[in-house]
Design a protein around this motif. Structure first.
Motif, PDB file in Angstrom:
ATOM      1  N   ARG A   1       0.850  -1.189   0.000  1.00  0.00           N
ATOM      2  CA  ARG A   1       0.000   0.000   0.000  1.00  0.00           C
ATOM      3  C   ARG A   1       0.888   1.242   0.000  1.00  0.00           C
ATOM      4  O   ARG A   1       1.893   1.296   0.704  1.00  0.00           O
ATOM      5  CB  ARG A   1      -0.918   0.003   1.226  1.00  0.00           C
ATOM      6  CG  ARG A   1      -1.961   1.115   1.208  1.00  0.00           C
ATOM      7  CD  ARG A   1      -2.800   1.082   2.482  1.00  0.00           C
ATOM      8  NE  ARG A   1      -3.648  -0.091   2.540  1.00  0.00           N
ATOM      9  CZ  ARG A   1      -4.854  -0.168   1.978  1.00  0.00           C
ATOM     10  NH1 ARG A   1      -5.311   0.866   1.264  1.00  0.00           N
ATOM     11  NH2 ARG A   1      -5.578  -1.255   2.082  1.00  0.00           N
TER      12      ARG A   1
ATOM     13  N   TRP B   1       0.898   7.270   2.034  1.00  0.00           N
ATOM     14  CA  TRP B   1       0.220   8.539   1.757  1.00  0.00           C
ATOM     15  C   TRP B   1       0.933   9.730   2.391  1.00  0.00           C
ATOM     16  O   TRP B   1       0.910  10.836   1.867  1.00  0.00           O
ATOM     17  CB  TRP B   1      -1.229   8.474   2.235  1.00  0.00           C
ATOM     18  CG  TRP B   1      -1.368   8.155   3.704  1.00  0.00           C
ATOM     19  CD1 TRP B   1      -1.547   6.928   4.258  1.00  0.00           C
ATOM     20  CD2 TRP B   1      -1.323   9.080   4.785  1.00  0.00           C
ATOM     21  NE1 TRP B   1      -1.622   7.005   5.623  1.00  0.00           N
ATOM     22  CE2 TRP B   1      -1.498   8.334   5.982  1.00  0.00           C
ATOM     23  CE3 TRP B   1      -1.177  10.455   4.880  1.00  0.00           C
ATOM     24  CZ2 TRP B   1      -1.496   8.915   7.235  1.00  0.00           C
ATOM     25  CZ3 TRP B   1      -1.193  11.039   6.137  1.00  0.00           C
ATOM     26  CH2 TRP B   1      -1.348  10.279   7.294  1.00  0.00           C
TER      27      TRP B   1
ATOM     28  N   ASP C   1       0.411   7.287  -3.810  1.00  0.00           N
ATOM     29  CA  ASP C   1      -0.969   6.825  -3.955  1.00  0.00           C
ATOM     30  C   ASP C   1      -1.249   5.802  -2.850  1.00  0.00           C
ATOM     31  O   ASP C   1      -0.520   4.803  -2.721  1.00  0.00           O
ATOM     32  CB  ASP C   1      -1.138   6.167  -5.328  1.00  0.00           C
ATOM     33  CG  ASP C   1      -2.581   5.747  -5.608  1.00  0.00           C
ATOM     34  OD1 ASP C   1      -3.361   5.609  -4.653  1.00  0.00           O
ATOM     35  OD2 ASP C   1      -2.912   5.556  -6.787  1.00  0.00           O
TER      36      ASP C   1
ATOM     37  N   GLY D   1      -3.314   3.511  -2.628  1.00  0.00           N
ATOM     38  CA  GLY D   1      -3.746   2.206  -3.102  1.00  0.00           C
ATOM     39  C   GLY D   1      -2.605   1.206  -3.157  1.00  0.00           C
ATOM     40  O   GLY D   1      -1.449   1.520  -2.846  1.00  0.00           O
ATOM     41  N   TYR D   2      -2.923  -0.023  -3.593  1.00  0.00           N
ATOM     42  CA  TYR D   2      -1.912  -1.079  -3.686  1.00  0.00           C
ATOM     43  C   TYR D   2      -1.177  -1.003  -5.021  1.00  0.00           C
ATOM     44  O   TYR D   2      -1.748  -0.678  -6.062  1.00  0.00           O
ATOM     45  CB  TYR D   2      -2.564  -2.452  -3.547  1.00  0.00           C
ATOM     46  CG  TYR D   2      -2.926  -2.809  -2.132  1.00  0.00           C
ATOM     47  CD1 TYR D   2      -1.962  -3.271  -1.252  1.00  0.00           C
ATOM     48  CD2 TYR D   2      -4.239  -2.686  -1.672  1.00  0.00           C
ATOM     49  CE1 TYR D   2      -2.273  -3.611   0.048  1.00  0.00           C
ATOM     50  CE2 TYR D   2      -4.570  -3.015  -0.368  1.00  0.00           C
ATOM     51  CZ  TYR D   2      -3.585  -3.477   0.487  1.00  0.00           C
ATOM     52  OH  TYR D   2      -3.893  -3.797   1.772  1.00  0.00           O
ATOM     53  N   SER D   3       0.094  -1.330  -4.984  1.00  0.00           N
ATOM     54  CA  SER D   3       0.915  -1.404  -6.186  1.00  0.00           C
ATOM     55  C   SER D   3       1.937  -2.518  -5.999  1.00  0.00           C
ATOM     56  O   SER D   3       2.233  -2.920  -4.865  1.00  0.00           O
ATOM     57  CB  SER D   3       1.632  -0.071  -6.437  1.00  0.00           C
ATOM     58  OG  SER D   3       2.478   0.261  -5.341  1.00  0.00           O
TER      59      SER D   3
ATOM     60  N   SER E   1     -11.618  -7.916  -0.753  1.00  0.00           N
ATOM     61  CA  SER E   1     -11.689  -6.949  -1.851  1.00  0.00           C
ATOM     62  C   SER E   1     -13.117  -6.885  -2.362  1.00  0.00           C
ATOM     63  O   SER E   1     -13.950  -7.766  -2.089  1.00  0.00           O
ATOM     64  CB  SER E   1     -10.749  -7.355  -2.986  1.00  0.00           C
ATOM     65  OG  SER E   1     -11.250  -8.473  -3.685  1.00  0.00           O
ATOM     66  N   GLU E   2     -13.412  -5.846  -3.140  1.00  0.00           N
ATOM     67  CA  GLU E   2     -14.772  -5.629  -3.616  1.00  0.00           C
ATOM     68  C   GLU E   2     -15.218  -6.683  -4.624  1.00  0.00           C
ATOM     69  O   GLU E   2     -16.414  -6.850  -4.882  1.00  0.00           O
ATOM     70  CB  GLU E   2     -14.893  -4.245  -4.236  1.00  0.00           C
ATOM     71  CG  GLU E   2     -13.975  -3.996  -5.424  1.00  0.00           C
ATOM     72  CD  GLU E   2     -14.049  -2.578  -5.945  1.00  0.00           C
ATOM     73  OE1 GLU E   2     -13.566  -2.348  -7.068  1.00  0.00           O
ATOM     74  OE2 GLU E   2     -14.572  -1.711  -5.223  1.00  0.00           O
TER      75      GLU E   2
END
Length: 432
Positions: free
Chosen positions: A187, A190, A195, A197-199, A304-305
């Protein structure tokens, strides 16, 4: 302000120490016969009308009362129509290591540094924890207390939950070393403008290489009484010679497959996957490698979604159908460990029978920990660590204990929570 904060912390510590757990039960002696109970053996078998013989803290026999002619012996305890279970085992917990998460002085779950296989969680175990005593009314009588943090967190142990001190609590000291596998994704930080989010983790390969290098160096280590002892390398020897588990905390399918390769390359005999959230996607590979799994808390929300809403519940059956030995874990929690029976009960709505669900927190857990010769099932020769419930102990309404034993010692089912419940029930009854 600092003085007030110090006073507050001192007050909390004194409150915890003054309201200690129930006095541990004395050692068991003599003979006991439990009659008429519905015995859930823990291996899938159920005896509807049972006779359970106990002598000096050990089970000497479990029989069907309708077919055996064995005479009753010792103290006769009638439990007609009630359910008898092996003591539930809470895996992957910080029980006894954390009391109040908001008070740092009551936390002792991790150490500074990345590679700490020589750190034993059991040394910090608080047998008088009020959290520990709150497990017993739900039938959770045993636990694996696990260190946290770092790449290699340290060594876990198995404890029984009615003890004077950590030495008294130990059932198995040093059941395994805990490795937190590197993440292939990270993650974003920030606070550094990245970002959130995950990368992909660009250092994933080098992180794994670092773990392998540590294992190789530990394998090359030879203790020398005349030299300075390297404690981390020395602590890894039981993992490398196969007498101790290596618990690998890992979630994604790619990382799980990398762990399987790591096991083969490093020639580590006893690997256990902990968490394994995506393990159902590579269940056949896990089964082929003969690696057992301690799943994350099945009451967890989807990761996750894109996940099915019930993925945490049904992954148990997917793994079991593939031939994997599965037990339920607690993701390093402490308070929530008392919900172990209800985690197991939840799986019955997603393909498992109640007896299969029971195995997740009794026999299978004992096999993974290496204590199946003394715990996990109601069988002759094993410790009389069991409890009696008026109903189905895997359901919240049915989990109503009337009696519990650890190694034949009848333990208290009172806790500060049951005492508060009785206190306020009396208050409301007087006002009606």
């Amino acid at each position: 302000m600092r003085t007030l904060k110090s006073f507050y912390i001192l007050f909390l510590l004194l409150t915890v120490s003054l309201q200690a757990q129930q006095t541990p039960a004395p050692a068991a002696s003599g003979e006991i016969t439990l009659t008429g109970g519905i015995a859930h053996i823990g291996n899938g078998e159920v005896i509807e009308n049972s006779l359970i013989f106990i002598k000096d803290g050990k089970i000497t026999g479990v029989y069907d009362a309708l077919t055996t002619k064995r005479p009753l012996r010792g103290e006769i305890i009638k439990i007609d129509g009630q359910h008898v279970y092996p003591g539930f085992i809470a895996l992957d917990t910080t029980l006894g290591l954390v009391e109040i998460a908001a008070v740092r002085a009551t936390e002792d779950q991790d150490e500074i540094g990345e590679y700490n296989p020589h750190i034993e969680a059991i040394i910090a175990y608080n047998a008088e924890s009020k959290v520990v005593e709150s497990m017993r009314p739900n039938g959770v009588l045993l636990a694996q207390t696990v260190p946290q943090g770092g790449t290699i967190s340290g060594e876990s142990s198995v404890v029984q939950l009615d003890a004077w001190n950590w030495e008294d609590a130990v059932v198995k000291r040093g059941d395994g070393i805990h490795l937190n596998w590197p993440n292939s994704f990270r993650r974003g930080r920030w606070w550094l403008g990245e970002d959130p989010g995950y990368s992909p983790n660009k250092d994933y390969a080098s992180d794994i290489l670092e773990v392998k290098d540590f294992m190789k160096q530990a394998g090359a280590f030879e203790g020398d009484s005349e030299a300075v002892m390297n404690l981390p390398y020395a602590a890894m020897q039981d993992v490398l010679n196969g007498s101790q588990n290596l618990y690998v905390h890992v979630d994604s399918e790619k990382e799980i497959l990398d762990v399987i390769k790591f096991k083969k390359e490093m020639n580590v005999e006893n690997v256990v996957l902990v968490g394994a959230y995506r393990g159902y996607k590579v269940a056949d590979e896990i089964a082929k490698a003969q690696i057992p799994v301690i799943l994350t808390r099945v009451h967890s929300l989807p990761g996750s979604e894109d996940d099915d809403y019930d993925i945490s519940f049904k992954m148990v059956k997917d793994l079991m159908d593939a031939g994997v030995t599965v037990a339920l874990g607690n993701s390093g929690e402490y308070w929530q460990s008392r919900n172990v029976p209800f985690y197991a009960g939840q799986t019955t709505a997603h393909g498992l029978s109640f007896e299969q669900a029971l195995q997740l927190i009794t026999q299978n857990a004992a096999v993974i920990l290496g204590v199946e010769d003394q715990l996990g099932t109601l069988e002759a020769g094993k410790d009389a660590t069991l409890f009696v419930s008026t109903g189905n102990a895997l359901e919240m309404k049915g989990n109503n204990l009337t009696k519990a034993m650890i190694s034949g010692r009848e333990i208290s089912l009172e806790s500060h929570q049951t005492e508060l419940w009785k206190r306020y029930m009396e208050k409301y009854e007087r006002t009606e």
